[in-house]
Scaffold this active site. Structure first.
Site, PDB file in Angstrom:
ATOM      1  N   ARG A  58       0.797  -1.171  -0.015  1.00 34.57           N
ATOM      2  CA  ARG A  58       0.002  -0.082   0.173  1.00 34.57           C
ATOM      3  C   ARG A  58       0.755   1.306  -0.239  1.00 34.57           C
ATOM      4  NH1 ARG A  58      -2.287  -4.089   2.074  1.00 34.57           N
ATOM      5  NH2 ARG A  58      -0.666  -4.152   3.344  1.00 34.57           N
ATOM      6  N   THR A  59       1.780   1.218   1.028  1.00 36.34           N
ATOM      7  CA  THR A  59       2.567   2.639   1.023  1.00 36.34           C
ATOM      8  C   THR A  59       3.416   2.764  -0.088  1.00 36.34           C
ATOM      9  OG1 THR A  59       2.649   2.101   3.428  1.00 36.34           O
ATOM     10  CG2 THR A  59       4.320   3.845   2.470  1.00 36.34           C
ATOM     11  N   LYS A  87      26.461  -4.155  -0.289  1.00 39.04           N
ATOM     12  CA  LYS A  87      27.902  -4.221  -0.253  1.00 39.04           C
ATOM     13  C   LYS A  87      28.584  -3.533   0.966  1.00 39.04           C
ATOM     14  CE  LYS A  87      27.866  -3.964  -5.366  1.00 39.04           C
ATOM     15  NZ  LYS A  87      27.933  -3.003  -6.362  1.00 39.04           N
ATOM     16  N   ARG A 108      11.627   3.728   3.427  1.00 42.62           N
ATOM     17  CA  ARG A 108      11.102   2.742   4.645  1.00 42.62           C
ATOM     18  C   ARG A 108      12.462   1.793   4.913  1.00 42.62           C
ATOM     19  NH1 ARG A 108       5.992  -1.105   4.651  1.00 42.62           N
ATOM     20  NH2 ARG A 108       5.210   0.811   5.138  1.00 42.62           N
ATOM     21  N   HIS A 136       5.286   5.964  11.679  1.00 37.32           N
ATOM     22  CA  HIS A 136       4.694   6.016  10.032  1.00 37.32           C
ATOM     23  C   HIS A 136       3.704   7.006   9.833  1.00 37.32           C
ATOM     24  CE1 HIS A 136       3.766   4.585   6.391  1.00 37.32           C
ATOM     25  NE2 HIS A 136       3.315   3.150   6.704  1.00 37.32           N
TER      26      HIS A 136
END
Length: 648
Positions: A58-59, A87, A108, A136
């Site tokens: 969704r986000t 890396k 995120r 959030h």
């Protein structure tokens, strides 16, 4: 198209309430435009980079859809496990590099505080799409937008938060926002999944807001669902709270029953539980039965999604279930957020978050955040941990708050970087620690061993001596009373206020001497400079505390840095404006390091950066304990080279 001004959204508190309202207004406009099929070119020429170190549906898609629908473009790494992060590239380097390719970054990340790091290193705006279990904020904008749309307001609503309130980052952002909008919160956590202490502490310290918690068992045990929920007035900014003090079945029958406006259900955040198991049946299972009571039939059911098995599918067709709408508005709300960023001019914004002083540590060892998932533990040596003072009622430790993940670090040992002395922290050191922070010269240690490995010595090796016995202190108390009597023309208008704890004891002893000499018994109170609520207490009972038009004498037993007295005066002023304020301090006779005469009574605030005199006063007859003899000690706190002979 010029680059966007640097305006980050790391926490929901980065937005003022008018700014959130502006985002909602824009979201309404974009929702209508989407419904009409109107083409938009507001973000034409802008590029959004989506960096998702964790899975998302969704986000991520709603952000990318929002940017496309505004006429902008999106670049993304399909899988961060295939990026240079594998890396060993730091997050700081990644966002700096990506900033050269994009105009804003949506991030995120699995670590707490990662969004704060990205915002500090990226020259373009960073939008937090979820960092660890911390916050959030864009999901909260969607939640508030839907809640306001359904209830026509946010202030005064009562929202029950159910499930995993410990690791649910959407819940944390939502709590901060609901508190600011004046909504009421009822926390219903699954056992062991309570709202974290750092969230509650931040609410209390920055918003003077608190709420009560009911257990899942209490909720389940109520026949008929939630009929025993009662609301009761509490903090001034809150219209009502769930009362956790009364057993549910004992709630006063005469009170108006509560009505819940929303249930906010969350899934179990298994990915953050590090092996901890929840027994089957312990977690919330929310179904239509909860909505059948009189007090809940108007409540809407919210969920940030995805759901697992905590939300029954039978609710999907109920018009009170709005969780799919929460997901759907992700596009217009995030369009609105991008549009709001385009509107911003840095010099026109106001800081929505209360400011606090960062502690600068110049000397090693630098303190390490106690949170094992804090970004500072993963990012590398370039990211030095940063802390602020936190509020903590346990005065045997110095509470620090990590600026990245907000978790508290309780420090037992503090040191002075120039004197290289360390101390076991207690509340008497608080004023000195604040001074060392300002210098800056504060050092903190996890253990004595760590302090001594870095060349620090215990302060008790420095000069200290007993300078007054109990008889001499009794004479000093009498001297203070004489000075006050000579200094104040009307003793009936005097109010003695002692600084907790020894200052308050001293104030009562001075008051007793004054009464014996003049026949006038002055009222006495205690001020607790470390508390924010009900910090001034009458010591005699009787009339409510009031200082308007009176002569106040602040009494303390120690020469401090001045912070204590300033704090006490600030707190007293909240109760009224005195006619005059004097300061009475008991210090040893002839102490040369303090720039005032012994047993001082006056209107100026004395300071002493080099030494302090601690007067120990024992209240008599308390808890049946034998009275310890009074005594005064000199501690060399900052200049340990001074010998006992030099202070004679």
């Amino acid at each position: 198209m010029t680059r966007l001004d640097k305006t980050d959204l790391v926490s929901i508190d980065d937005l003022t309430l008018p700014e959130i309202e502006r985002v909602f207004t824009l979201a309404d406009e974009f929702a209508e435009a989407l419904a009409r099929g109107t083409s938009l070119a507001l973000a034409n020429g802008l590029i959004m980079a989506t960096l998702f170190y964790e899975p998302s549906t969704r986000t991520r898609l709603s952000f990318e859809s929002a940017m496309h629908r505004l006429g902008g473009a999106v670049i993304s790494s399909a899988d961060m496990r295939a990026s240079s992060a594998v890396k060993g590239e730091s997050l700081a380097d990644t966002v700096r590099i990506v900033s050269a390719y994009a105009d804003l970054i949506v991030l995120r990340h699995p670590q707490d505080g990662a969004a704060r790091v990205a915002a500090e290193y990226a020259p373009c705006p960073v939008l937090n799409a979820g960092d660890g279990s911390r916050e959030h904020p864009t999901q909260t904008l969607c939640d508030l937008f839907v809640l306001r749309r359904k209830k026509k307001k946010l202030k005064g609503l009562t929202v029950a938060l159910c499930g995993d309130l410990k690791f649910g980052r959407t819940v944390h952002s939502l709590i901060y926002a609901l508190a600011r909008f004046g909504a009421n919160i009822v926390a219903v956590p699954t056992s062991g999944m309570d709202v974290p202490a750092y969230v509650l502490e931040r609410l209390a310290a920055e918003r003077n807001y608190s709420f009560s918690t009911v257990t899942m068992d209490e909720l389940k045990s109520l026949a008929g669902g939630l009929d025993a929920l009662y609301l009761t007035p509490s903090a001034p900014h809150q219209m009502a709270l769930f009362t956790g003090d009364l057993a549910l079945h004992k709630a006063p029958a005469g009170e108006a029953p509560a009505s819940l406006d929303a249930f906010y259900v969350t899934r179990l955040q298994k990915e953050r539980m590090a092996g901890k198991e929840i027994k089957p049946g312990d977690y919330v299972r929310f179904d239509a039965r909860a909505l059948k009571t009189q007090r809940t039939h108007e409540a809407v059911v919210m969920h940030p999604l995805p759901r697992t098995d905590e939300l029954a599918y039978e609710l999907d067709t109920d018009p009170r279930a709005v969780y799919f709408e929460q997901a759907a508005v992700g596009v217009p709300v995030r369009m609105a957020l991008v549009a709001w960023l385009i509107e911003q001019k840095r010099d026109q914004r106001t800081d929505a978050k209360p400011a606090g002083q960062s502690i600068r540590f110049k000397a090693e060892p630098y303190p390490r955040c106690a949170n094992s998932n804090c970004i500072t533990r993963f990012e590398g040596p370039h990211l030095r941990p940063r802390f602020k003072l936190a509020r903590n009622m346990d005065r045997q430790v110095l509470p620090l708050r990590c600026e990245y993940c907000e978790r508290e670090l309780n420090v037992e040992f503090v040191g002075h970087a120039r004197s290289h002395r360390y101390y076991k922290y207690d509340e008497n050191l608080y004023g000195y620690v604040r001074q060392w922070i300002e210098e800056p010269s504060l050092a903190v240690f996890e253990t004595v061993k760590q302090a001594e490995e870095h060349g620090y010595e215990p302060y008790r090796r420095g000069p200290q001596r007993e300078v007054m016995n109990s008889d001499e202190i009794a004479l000093a108390v009498e001297s203070l009373a004489d000075q006050i009597a000579a200094d104040v023309s009307d003793l009936t208008n005097v109010y003695l206020i002692g600084v907790v704890s020894h200052g308050a004891v001293l104030a009562t002893r001075v008051r007793d001497v004054l009464e014996k000499k003049s026949g006038t018994r002055a009222p006495c109170a205690a001020v607790d400079v470390y508390r924010s609520q009900e910090a001034i207490q009458e010591l005699d009972g009787g009339a409510p505390f009031g200082v308007e038009g009176r002569t106040i004498v602040i009494v303390d037993d120690v020469i401090n840095s001045g912070w204590t007295v300033q704090r006490a005066m600030t707190m007293i002023w909240q109760y009224g404006r005195p006619a005059a304020v004097r300061l009475a301090v008991l210090i040893d006779r002839g102490h040369r390091a303090v720039p005032i005469r012994p047993n001082y009574v006056g209107k100026n605030i004395p300071t002493s950066a080099s030494e302090r005199v601690q007067v120990r006063l024992a209240p008599s007859g308390r808890n049946g304990k034998p009275k310890a003899p009074d005594r005064a000690m000199i501690y060399s706190m900052v200049e340990p080279v001074k010998t006992a002979e030099q202070v004679k």
